[in-house]
Design a protein around this motif. Sequence first.
Motif, PDB file in Angstrom:
ATOM      1  N   GLU A  66     -25.092  54.160  40.636  1.00  0.00           N
ATOM      2  CA  GLU A  66     -26.042  53.760  41.662  1.00  0.00           C
ATOM      3  C   GLU A  66     -27.432  53.643  41.064  1.00  0.00           C
ATOM      4  O   GLU A  66     -27.662  54.062  39.936  1.00  0.00           O
ATOM      5  N   GLY A  67     -28.351  53.044  41.832  1.00  0.00           N
ATOM      6  CA  GLY A  67     -29.726  52.947  41.359  1.00  0.00           C
ATOM      7  C   GLY A  67     -30.275  51.536  41.320  1.00  0.00           C
ATOM      8  O   GLY A  67     -31.472  51.345  41.108  1.00  0.00           O
ATOM      9  N   SER A  68     -29.398  50.527  41.524  1.00  0.00           N
ATOM     10  CA  SER A  68     -29.864  49.136  41.523  1.00  0.00           C
ATOM     11  C   SER A  68     -28.853  48.278  42.271  1.00  0.00           C
ATOM     12  O   SER A  68     -27.638  48.500  42.171  1.00  0.00           O
ATOM     13  N   GLN A  69     -29.361  47.287  42.996  1.00  0.00           N
ATOM     14  CA  GLN A  69     -28.471  46.315  43.617  1.00  0.00           C
ATOM     15  C   GLN A  69     -27.811  45.444  42.549  1.00  0.00           C
ATOM     16  O   GLN A  69     -26.696  44.969  42.712  1.00  0.00           O
ATOM     17  N   PHE A  70     -28.484  45.248  41.416  1.00  0.00           N
ATOM     18  CA  PHE A  70     -28.003  44.412  40.312  1.00  0.00           C
ATOM     19  C   PHE A  70     -27.701  45.334  39.130  1.00  0.00           C
ATOM     20  O   PHE A  70     -28.359  45.282  38.093  1.00  0.00           O
ATOM     21  N   ARG A  71     -26.691  46.167  39.295  1.00  0.00           N
ATOM     22  CA  ARG A  71     -26.375  47.167  38.275  1.00  0.00           C
ATOM     23  C   ARG A  71     -25.956  46.540  36.952  1.00  0.00           C
ATOM     24  O   ARG A  71     -26.212  47.091  35.885  1.00  0.00           O
ATOM     25  N   SER A  72     -25.287  45.376  37.026  1.00  0.00           N
ATOM     26  CA  SER A  72     -24.796  44.746  35.794  1.00  0.00           C
ATOM     27  C   SER A  72     -25.920  44.170  34.947  1.00  0.00           C
ATOM     28  O   SER A  72     -25.692  43.783  33.803  1.00  0.00           O
ATOM     29  N   ARG A  73     -27.124  44.131  35.482  1.00  0.00           N
ATOM     30  CA  ARG A  73     -28.298  43.740  34.691  1.00  0.00           C
ATOM     31  C   ARG A  73     -29.167  44.955  34.367  1.00  0.00           C
ATOM     32  O   ARG A  73     -29.624  45.121  33.235  1.00  0.00           O
ATOM     33  N   ASP A  74     -29.389  45.816  35.361  1.00  0.00           N
ATOM     34  CA  ASP A  74     -30.392  46.868  35.229  1.00  0.00           C
ATOM     35  C   ASP A  74     -29.867  48.173  34.634  1.00  0.00           C
ATOM     36  O   ASP A  74     -30.644  48.931  34.044  1.00  0.00           O
ATOM     37  N   LEU A  75     -28.554  48.454  34.791  1.00  0.00           N
ATOM     38  CA  LEU A  75     -28.016  49.739  34.352  1.00  0.00           C
ATOM     39  C   LEU A  75     -26.927  49.611  33.283  1.00  0.00           C
ATOM     40  O   LEU A  75     -26.920  50.347  32.297  1.00  0.00           O
ATOM     41  N   PHE A  76     -26.018  48.685  33.506  1.00  0.00           N
ATOM     42  CA  PHE A  76     -24.811  48.676  32.685  1.00  0.00           C
ATOM     43  C   PHE A  76     -24.976  48.082  31.283  1.00  0.00           C
ATOM     44  O   PHE A  76     -24.262  48.506  30.358  1.00  0.00           O
ATOM     45  N   PRO A  77     -25.851  47.109  31.039  1.00  0.00           N
ATOM     46  CA  PRO A  77     -25.968  46.593  29.672  1.00  0.00           C
ATOM     47  C   PRO A  77     -26.377  47.646  28.653  1.00  0.00           C
ATOM     48  O   PRO A  77     -25.871  47.656  27.521  1.00  0.00           O
ATOM     49  N   GLN A  78     -27.269  48.542  29.009  1.00  0.00           N
ATOM     50  CA  GLN A  78     -27.658  49.597  28.073  1.00  0.00           C
ATOM     51  C   GLN A  78     -26.470  50.496  27.760  1.00  0.00           C
ATOM     52  O   GLN A  78     -26.255  50.887  26.614  1.00  0.00           O
ATOM     53  N   ALA A  79     -25.673  50.804  28.815  1.00  0.00           N
ATOM     54  CA  ALA A  79     -24.472  51.611  28.602  1.00  0.00           C
ATOM     55  C   ALA A  79     -23.473  50.865  27.728  1.00  0.00           C
ATOM     56  O   ALA A  79     -22.845  51.453  26.834  1.00  0.00           O
ATOM     57  N   ALA A  80     -23.313  49.560  27.967  1.00  0.00           N
ATOM     58  CA  ALA A  80     -22.394  48.761  27.154  1.00  0.00           C
ATOM     59  C   ALA A  80     -22.842  48.733  25.699  1.00  0.00           C
ATOM     60  O   ALA A  80     -22.013  48.833  24.775  1.00  0.00           O
ATOM     61  N   GLY A  81     -24.144  48.612  25.485  1.00  0.00           N
ATOM     62  CA  GLY A  81     -24.663  48.630  24.119  1.00  0.00           C
ATOM     63  C   GLY A  81     -24.384  49.944  23.432  1.00  0.00           C
ATOM     64  O   GLY A  81     -23.981  49.972  22.252  1.00  0.00           O
ATOM     65  N   ALA A  82     -24.562  51.043  24.147  1.00  0.00           N
ATOM     66  CA  ALA A  82     -24.309  52.360  23.563  1.00  0.00           C
ATOM     67  C   ALA A  82     -22.843  52.532  23.199  1.00  0.00           C
ATOM     68  O   ALA A  82     -22.502  53.080  22.148  1.00  0.00           O
ATOM     69  N   ILE A  83     -21.959  52.040  24.071  1.00  0.00           N
ATOM     70  CA  ILE A  83     -20.523  52.136  23.788  1.00  0.00           C
ATOM     71  C   ILE A  83     -20.168  51.269  22.585  1.00  0.00           C
ATOM     72  O   ILE A  83     -19.451  51.697  21.670  1.00  0.00           O
ATOM     73  N   ALA A  84     -20.662  50.032  22.574  1.00  0.00           N
ATOM     74  CA  ALA A  84     -20.345  49.111  21.484  1.00  0.00           C
ATOM     75  C   ALA A  84     -20.839  49.634  20.141  1.00  0.00           C
ATOM     76  O   ALA A  84     -20.204  49.403  19.100  1.00  0.00           O
ATOM     77  N   LEU A  85     -21.950  50.346  20.162  1.00  0.00           N
ATOM     78  CA  LEU A  85     -22.508  50.889  18.924  1.00  0.00           C
ATOM     79  C   LEU A  85     -21.907  52.245  18.554  1.00  0.00           C
ATOM     80  O   LEU A  85     -22.279  52.828  17.537  1.00  0.00           O
ATOM     81  N   GLY A  86     -20.986  52.740  19.378  1.00  0.00           N
ATOM     82  CA  GLY A  86     -20.263  53.968  19.061  1.00  0.00           C
ATOM     83  C   GLY A  86     -21.055  55.244  19.240  1.00  0.00           C
ATOM     84  O   GLY A  86     -20.750  56.252  18.595  1.00  0.00           O
ATOM     85  N   ARG A  87     -22.049  55.241  20.096  1.00  0.00           N
ATOM     86  CA  ARG A  87     -22.825  56.459  20.310  1.00  0.00           C
ATOM     87  C   ARG A  87     -21.962  57.521  20.985  1.00  0.00           C
ATOM     88  O   ARG A  87     -21.274  57.231  21.974  1.00  0.00           O
TER      89      ARG A  87
END
Length: 266
Positions: free
Chosen positions: A123-144
Motif C-alpha cells: 500500500e501507499g500509492s494508487q500507482f504502485r507499479s510505478r511508485d513502489l514496485f520498481p525499486q523492489a524489482a531492482g533490488a531483487i534483480a540485483l540480488g540484494r
Amino acid sequence: MLVHIVADYGVGDLAFAEVAQRLKLYLPDAEPVFTPVPPFATLTAGFCIAQLGLNEAPAGALIYHNVAPREDDDEPRAENAGERLAFARLPTGVRVIGVNAGYAFSFLRDTAEELRWAAVAAEGSQFRSRDLFPQAAGAIALGRPDALGEKMNRGDIPAAPRNRIGYVDGYGNLKTTVRRGETEAASGAVLRVRIGGVEQEAVLSDGTFAVPAGRMAFAPGSSGWPEKGGEELRWMELFLRGGSAWEAFGRPPAGARIQISVAGDG
C-alpha cells in the motif's frame, strides 16, 4: 537486460512509459518490451508470463507484471492497498516479479523453482507499479539479500482454469487453456464450439492451416512450454483461416468459457 512488462495499462498508455522510466532508474541496463493485456485480465497475464518465462530466454531476463484488480478484499482499502508483490525463479533462469492477483502466477505454480514474497509494502500509492514496485524489482534483480521475504505457499495460488480463452492475438486467433489431446474426438471431426451466446463449427486438426479458407480449425497452436518433468505442453487454438475467430465469436472477453462437443452428438 531484457525486461518484459506485462500489464493492463492499455496499448500505448502513458503508464507503460512511466513504469519503464522508473525501472530504468533502478536497473539502468534494462531493455523494456511491453505486452499489454485487457483490463483486470489476470488469466491472460498469467498466460503471457508463462509463455515468455518458461521458454528459452536471454540470460538475466526479467518479467515485471502488474494486473491488480484489488479483488482480494471487497472492503474499503486504506492507502490504496492491494495484492502483494511476489517473485518466482523459473527453470529457464527467468525471474518473475509482479502482483500475485488472480491467475497471474497460476501457470508457474507447479514449475517455479522458487516462489517468495517481495519485501515491499502493498500500500501507499494508487500507482504502485510505478511508485513502489520498481525499486523492489531492482533490488531483487540485483540480488540484494533483504529484497525477498518469506516463501509463498504454492497451495494458495489457484490452478489455471481449463477450457477458457487464455489470449487473443493480433490476428484474432483464440489461444485456449485446452491442452493438446484433451478433446475426445478423432482428427478431422467437426466440433460445435460455444463461447458465450455464439456457436461455431470447427474442425479438430493437427495443424491450424489444415482447413480450407473460410473454415475454423481447432488445433495445437504456437503457445506452450516444457512442464515439470520435461513433457512439452501445447495449448489448442481456435483459428479461422482467412478471418478472425475472435470476430466470428462476437469478440468474447479474455477468460471466457469454451464449451466443446462433437457435431451430431446429442
